[in-house]
Motif scaffolding. Structure first.
Motif, short mmCIF file in Angstrom:
data_model
loop_
_atom_site.label_atom_id
_atom_site.label_comp_id
_atom_site.label_asym_id
_atom_site.label_seq_id
_atom_site.Cartn_x
_atom_site.Cartn_y
_atom_site.Cartn_z
N GLU A 169 -8.13 7.26 5.72
CA GLU A 169 -7.92 7.46 4.28
C GLU A 169 -6.59 6.85 3.85
O GLU A 169 -6.49 6.25 2.77
N PHE A 170 -5.58 7.01 4.68
CA PHE A 170 -4.29 6.43 4.33
C PHE A 170 -4.35 4.90 4.31
O PHE A 170 -3.85 4.27 3.39
N ARG A 171 -4.97 4.32 5.33
CA ARG A 171 -5.02 2.86 5.40
C ARG A 171 -5.75 2.25 4.21
O ARG A 171 -5.46 1.13 3.81
N ASN A 172 -6.70 2.97 3.65
CA ASN A 172 -7.50 2.43 2.55
C ASN A 172 -7.11 2.99 1.19
O ASN A 172 -7.81 2.77 0.21
N HIS A 173 -6.00 3.70 1.13
CA HIS A 173 -5.55 4.26 -0.14
C HIS A 173 -4.95 3.16 -1.01
O HIS A 173 -4.20 2.32 -0.51
N PRO A 174 -5.27 3.12 -2.31
CA PRO A 174 -4.76 2.04 -3.16
C PRO A 174 -3.24 2.05 -3.31
O PRO A 174 -2.64 1.04 -3.68
N GLY A 175 -2.61 3.18 -3.02
CA GLY A 175 -1.15 3.25 -3.14
C GLY A 175 -0.40 3.00 -1.86
O GLY A 175 0.82 3.15 -1.81
N LYS A 176 -1.10 2.62 -0.80
CA LYS A 176 -0.42 2.44 0.48
C LYS A 176 0.55 1.26 0.40
O LYS A 176 0.37 0.32 -0.38
N VAL A 177 1.56 1.32 1.24
CA VAL A 177 2.52 0.23 1.33
C VAL A 177 2.66 -0.20 2.78
O VAL A 177 1.86 0.19 3.63
N GLU A 178 3.69 -0.98 3.07
CA GLU A 178 3.75 -1.66 4.36
C GLU A 178 3.92 -0.74 5.56
O GLU A 178 3.56 -1.08 6.67
N GLY A 179 4.53 0.41 5.37
CA GLY A 179 4.69 1.33 6.49
C GLY A 179 5.90 0.99 7.34
O GLY A 179 6.92 0.52 6.86
N TRP A 180 5.76 1.25 8.64
CA TRP A 180 6.88 1.08 9.57
C TRP A 180 7.25 -0.40 9.75
O TRP A 180 6.38 -1.26 9.83
N GLU A 181 8.56 -0.65 9.85
CA GLU A 181 9.07 -1.99 10.09
C GLU A 181 10.16 -1.93 11.14
O GLU A 181 10.94 -0.98 11.19
N CYS A 182 10.24 -2.98 11.96
CA CYS A 182 11.33 -3.07 12.93
C CYS A 182 11.47 -4.53 13.34
O CYS A 182 10.52 -5.11 13.87
N GLY A 183 12.63 -5.13 13.08
CA GLY A 183 12.80 -6.53 13.39
C GLY A 183 11.82 -7.38 12.62
O GLY A 183 11.77 -7.34 11.40
N GLU A 184 11.00 -8.15 13.34
CA GLU A 184 10.00 -9.00 12.71
C GLU A 184 8.62 -8.35 12.68
O GLU A 184 7.62 -9.01 12.37
N SER A 185 8.54 -7.08 13.01
CA SER A 185 7.25 -6.38 13.04
C SER A 185 7.07 -5.59 11.74
O SER A 185 7.89 -4.72 11.41
N TYR A 186 6.00 -5.89 11.00
CA TYR A 186 5.75 -5.27 9.72
C TYR A 186 4.34 -4.69 9.66
O TYR A 186 3.53 -4.89 10.56
N ASN A 187 4.06 -3.99 8.58
CA ASN A 187 2.71 -3.50 8.30
C ASN A 187 2.16 -2.62 9.40
O ASN A 187 0.97 -2.67 9.74
#
Length: 222
Positions: A169-187
């Motif tokens: 549900e979170f992954r498909n929510h219209p308000g979701k954003v990129e989430g955790w980031e570290c260095g060059e690792s995103y989304n």
């Protein structure tokens, strides 16, 4: 409200609070706290603003304390909530009200910013891991029609996220954003598997608050 990178790391599926002023101001106990005065008569503009315009302001607030309280969800109840990391106002606790926060101090860079923000505490095993340095909260117009944007009033409180959501549900929510980031690792929806060991790299989490408000209530029962 957090809408861009911040160094605050916390549980993605936990609820997150970004609150100018939390609960305790509801004398009749019905859960509806009216704005005084309400914001009415806002008419959307059909004008397209020049592309060069980008409207935002930032709040930079450091961590003040942690505690198992949540003034919005569990007002007046100690140890009812999971542990939270508090930023901004240095008096925030389970009994916080508009008046108590207004009389408190602040860990925000702007001395007049008495807003209170809190997020689920990040742990490494049983050890708290607190955000390092001031955390950046971006307030920005989430619409191109910035002429119809109005400031929210003193006393508004809101919750970002839903601890009852499933991962899907979170992954498909219209308000979701990129989430955790570290260095060059995103989304990342989960913790990044690796994080570069460099002084300029931190574990980040993007959280995004709603971009609209009903103009009538500082808080509602749900």
């Amino acid at each position: 409200a957090a809408g861009e990178p911040a160094t605050a790391a916390h549980a993605m599926r936990g609820h997150v609070m970004a609150v100018p002023v939390p609960s305790g101001d509801d004398p009749d106990g019905d859960g509806y706290i009216p704005a005084n005065p309400p914001v009415t008569g806002v008419q959307p503009s059909t004008d397209i603003p020049p592309h060069r315009y980008f409207h935002e302001f930032q709040a930079n607030c450091s961590v003040t304390h942690t505690g198992s309280v949540d003034p919005i969800v569990y007002p007046g109840q100690l140890n009812k909530s999971h542990n939270h990391t508090f930023m901004g106002n240095d008096t925030t606790d389970e009994n916080s009200t508009t008046a108590s926060l207004s009389a408190g101090g602040t860990a925000c860079k702007a001395p007049g910013d008495l807003s209170a923000y809190w997020i689920p505490t990040l742990y490494n095993g049983d050890q708290e891991v607190r955000p390092v340095g001031p955390q950046t909260i971006y307030y920005k117009a989430g619409v191109t029609d910035y002429t119809s944007v109005r400031p929210f009033p003193k006393g508004l409180r809101f919750v970002v996220g839903n601890p009852m959501q499933t991962a899907d549900e979170f992954r498909n929510h219209p308000g979701k954003v990129e989430g955790w980031e570290c260095g060059e690792s995103y989304n990342n929806f989960e913790f990044p598997a690796t994080c570069p060991s460099r002084p300029d790299v931190q574990l980040n989490l993007r959280m995004q608050a709603p971009s609209c408000w009903d103009g009538q209530h500082l808080d509602t029962p749900d």
